[in-house]
Design a protein around this motif. Sequence first.
Motif, PDB file in Angstrom:
ATOM      1  N   GLY A  94       0.962  -1.162   0.045  1.00 49.10           N
ATOM      2  CA  GLY A  94      -0.024  -0.130   0.008  1.00 49.10           C
ATOM      3  C   GLY A  94       0.938   1.482   0.042  1.00 49.10           C
ATOM      4  O   GLY A  94       2.099   1.273  -0.004  1.00 49.10           O
ATOM      5  N   GLY A  95       0.110   2.393  -0.153  1.00 43.06           N
ATOM      6  CA  GLY A  95       0.815   3.606  -0.207  1.00 43.06           C
ATOM      7  C   GLY A  95       1.934   3.864   1.177  1.00 43.06           C
ATOM      8  O   GLY A  95       3.075   4.217   0.851  1.00 43.06           O
ATOM      9  N   THR A  96       1.298   3.553   2.263  1.00 40.45           N
ATOM     10  CA  THR A  96       1.978   3.719   3.102  1.00 40.45           C
ATOM     11  C   THR A  96       3.519   3.245   3.426  1.00 40.45           C
ATOM     12  O   THR A  96       4.573   3.478   3.656  1.00 40.45           O
ATOM     13  N   CYS A  99       5.771   4.755   0.823  1.00 40.35           N
ATOM     14  CA  CYS A  99       6.439   5.966   1.396  1.00 40.35           C
ATOM     15  C   CYS A  99       7.535   5.409   2.389  1.00 40.35           C
ATOM     16  O   CYS A  99       8.689   6.057   2.581  1.00 40.35           O
ATOM     17  N   HIS A 131       1.533  13.741   2.760  1.00 43.08           N
ATOM     18  CA  HIS A 131       0.751  12.780   3.675  1.00 43.08           C
ATOM     19  C   HIS A 131       1.227  12.326   4.697  1.00 43.08           C
ATOM     20  O   HIS A 131       2.678  12.251   5.085  1.00 43.08           O
ATOM     21  N   PRO A 177      -0.787  14.752  -6.913  1.00 39.06           N
ATOM     22  CA  PRO A 177      -0.774  15.840  -6.104  1.00 39.06           C
ATOM     23  C   PRO A 177      -0.972  15.457  -4.566  1.00 39.06           C
ATOM     24  O   PRO A 177      -0.826  14.188  -4.219  1.00 39.06           O
ATOM     25  N   TYR A 179      -2.984  14.821  -1.000  1.00 37.68           N
ATOM     26  CA  TYR A 179      -4.150  14.266  -0.777  1.00 37.68           C
ATOM     27  C   TYR A 179      -5.201  15.342  -0.129  1.00 37.68           C
ATOM     28  O   TYR A 179      -6.420  15.411  -0.785  1.00 37.68           O
ATOM     29  N   ASP A 204       5.713  11.476  -4.294  1.00 35.96           N
ATOM     30  CA  ASP A 204       4.470  10.937  -3.542  1.00 35.96           C
ATOM     31  C   ASP A 204       3.322  11.053  -4.663  1.00 35.96           C
ATOM     32  O   ASP A 204       2.516  11.974  -4.763  1.00 35.96           O
ATOM     33  N   CYS A 206       1.272   8.596  -4.680  1.00 35.79           N
ATOM     34  CA  CYS A 206       0.127   7.573  -4.375  1.00 35.79           C
ATOM     35  C   CYS A 206      -1.245   7.400  -4.824  1.00 35.79           C
ATOM     36  O   CYS A 206      -1.763   6.743  -5.338  1.00 35.79           O
ATOM     37  N   ILE A 207      -1.770   8.818  -4.794  1.00 35.85           N
ATOM     38  CA  ILE A 207      -3.177   8.994  -5.386  1.00 35.85           C
ATOM     39  C   ILE A 207      -3.151   9.483  -6.902  1.00 35.85           C
ATOM     40  O   ILE A 207      -4.083   9.226  -7.545  1.00 35.85           O
ATOM     41  N   ASP A 234      -0.232   4.186  -5.856  1.00 33.86           N
ATOM     42  CA  ASP A 234      -0.814   3.129  -5.413  1.00 33.86           C
ATOM     43  C   ASP A 234      -1.780   2.481  -6.422  1.00 33.86           C
ATOM     44  O   ASP A 234      -2.697   3.177  -6.882  1.00 33.86           O
ATOM     45  N   HIS A 236      -3.988   0.234  -5.533  1.00 40.26           N
ATOM     46  CA  HIS A 236      -5.395   0.241  -4.747  1.00 40.26           C
ATOM     47  C   HIS A 236      -6.178   1.493  -4.653  1.00 40.26           C
ATOM     48  O   HIS A 236      -7.257   1.694  -3.886  1.00 40.26           O
ATOM     49  N   LYS A 237      -5.756   2.538  -5.404  1.00 44.59           N
ATOM     50  CA  LYS A 237      -6.316   3.807  -5.734  1.00 44.59           C
ATOM     51  C   LYS A 237      -6.954   3.719  -7.128  1.00 44.59           C
ATOM     52  O   LYS A 237      -7.779   2.796  -7.335  1.00 44.59           O
TER      53      LYS A 237
HETATM   54  C1  LIG Z   1      -3.428   7.494   0.119  1.00 50.55           C
HETATM   55  C2  LIG Z   1      -2.198   8.224   0.075  1.00 50.55           C
HETATM   56  C3  LIG Z   1      -1.007   7.635   0.658  1.00 50.55           C
HETATM   57  C4  LIG Z   1      -1.004   6.630   1.624  1.00 50.55           C
HETATM   58  O1  LIG Z   1      -1.547   5.470   1.198  1.00 50.55           O
HETATM   59  P1  LIG Z   1      -2.140   4.113   1.903  1.00 50.55           P
HETATM   60  O2  LIG Z   1      -2.525   3.325   0.617  1.00 50.55           O
HETATM   61  O3  LIG Z   1      -3.550   4.904   2.457  1.00 50.55           O
HETATM   62  O4  LIG Z   1      -1.358   3.647   2.850  1.00 50.55           O
HETATM   63  C5  LIG Z   1       0.196   8.568   0.550  1.00 50.55           C
HETATM   64  N1  LIG Z   1       0.284   9.452   0.059  1.00 50.55           N
HETATM   65  C6  LIG Z   1      -0.817   9.905  -0.906  1.00 50.55           C
HETATM   66  C7  LIG Z   1      -0.845  11.127  -1.437  1.00 50.55           C
HETATM   67  C8  LIG Z   1      -2.005   9.376  -0.616  1.00 50.55           C
HETATM   68  O5  LIG Z   1      -3.258   9.816  -1.298  1.00 50.55           O
END
Ligand SMILES: *Cc1c(COP(=O)(O)O)cnc(C)c1O
Length: 496
Positions: A94-96, A99, A131, A177, A179, A204, A206-207, A234, A236-237
């Motif tokens: 996952g994103g966490t 990171c 984040h 960008p 979150y 980052d 992630c999103i 991510d 999963h996003k």
């Molecule tokens: C969701 C998100 C994260 C963390 O991701 P998780 O999948 O919830 O662990 C980190 N950075 C950004 C910008 C995010 O949107």
Amino acid sequence: MNFDHEPADILKRLGELRRADAPTHGGRVLSYVYDSGLAELDELAASAIRAVQPVNGLDPTTFTSVAVMEREVIEFARNLLGGDADVVGTVTTGGTESCLLAVKTARDVWRGTGSSARAGTPRLLAPVTVHAAFQKAAHYFGLELDLVPVGLDGVVAAKDVIARFGDDVAIVVVSAPSYAHAAMDPVVEVAAAAAEHGIACHVDACIGGWVLPFWEGVEPWNFTVPGVTSISADLHKFGYAPKGASVLLQRDRDRQRAQYFATTRWPGYPIVNPTILGSKSAGPLAAAWAIIQALGTSGLAELSESCARSTRALRDVIDGIEGLRVVGDPVGPLLAVASDEVVAADRRVDAHHWADQTREHGFLLQLQPSLVQSDGTILPATTHLTITPVTESVLDELSTALRSAADEVRGIPAVSAEVALAALPAEVGAALSAPDARPLSSEQAAQVLAAIGLAGASDGLPERMAPLLALIGALPAPLTERLLTELLARLVEPTS
Ligand SMILES: *Cc1c(COP(=O)(O)O)cnc(C)c1O
């Protein structure tokens, strides 16, 4: 075997429990879930998970399917994010985790080894909008956290970040960008300056990672930008995979090897892996891999276009609501909405009352607290919307809900910190404002939670979140963090 409970009964109960959840499909929840709106993708993901259910993702030499799927996901991501043959990567949970690992890698590279080893505490530099996973990373891995104030539009000035560069900075993080505000950080300028100083620069995404490649008018932010050393994105996003999948891509094999942990110094099997977990499911990887192949870049592009249409439409709706405003100039399928201070107080719509009221109309928005920055400026409270492909199927109903909710709460002032504090029972207020440095015991924290009506929160969130957010804003952060820890810890304590 005689089971304690019949499988059918167990699944029936699970079904009942699931019915109490916020709806994961249908576009009613505008955060947490990323619904492609395509039932066949969900089926494909479920089948892929089932196919690898007994596999241990720990060891790709024993379970070779894991290596093949991971390699193919990384290749797809590298091409999507402008990487060349020098970019390698990992699928994480996952994103966490992505990171965390970006920070751990940069810390270990900063420290160096042997005669060039560096002592002291490395610093993680980022806009305050980065984040919270990076706060967690700094905490876990022993970095000093240096958060740079941003403008009231959520945008950081590149020079404010670059001015804080120094020999102790192990990593600078920018978002593509962010979150909370969908603000695009100045990736090109920060990455260039970071390269000059020999500082790792993590983007980052992630999103944004799986949707911005198809978004119009976005400043460069991926591996085509010199100085970018790693990117998190991510699956999963906006990769529409079930939860548990993200990628971390790193430029430069030699750097990336510092992400690995390896030991042969115990009597068991060698532990050599680039991620945090040991034994793990291969399910999310298999599901993400399957979805990527089904969609391809053209499918991802099509879904992104749907997100873009809905985001534009919702931005127009909110621009048309007197008393609300979209914060800054959001990039990507997310919006932060604040009360419009320009209109008279009796025409203003408080963003949190609005979110609570929208829930009455069947849509769940996410309340975001205001934040005092280190320079004393205050980022206003906002309400967050993440827009996904499924949003388009409920766009009319959602638009009506947003307008009606605003009409119903227009002119009602925000719950003030003073009012939130005054609403506390006297003894609680006194206890909380006492300059007693001792941490609350579990029992004391539980008493405070009960007094403010938050004990037994296993029935879900309170009906109205605005008062709770106001209270969070009014209390010192360490205290709120302690209380919320208690709340969450008690949620899973055995009841008998
Ligand atoms: C969701 C998100 C994260 C963390 O991701 P998780 O999948 O919830 O662990 C980190 N950075 C950004 C910008 C995010 O949107």
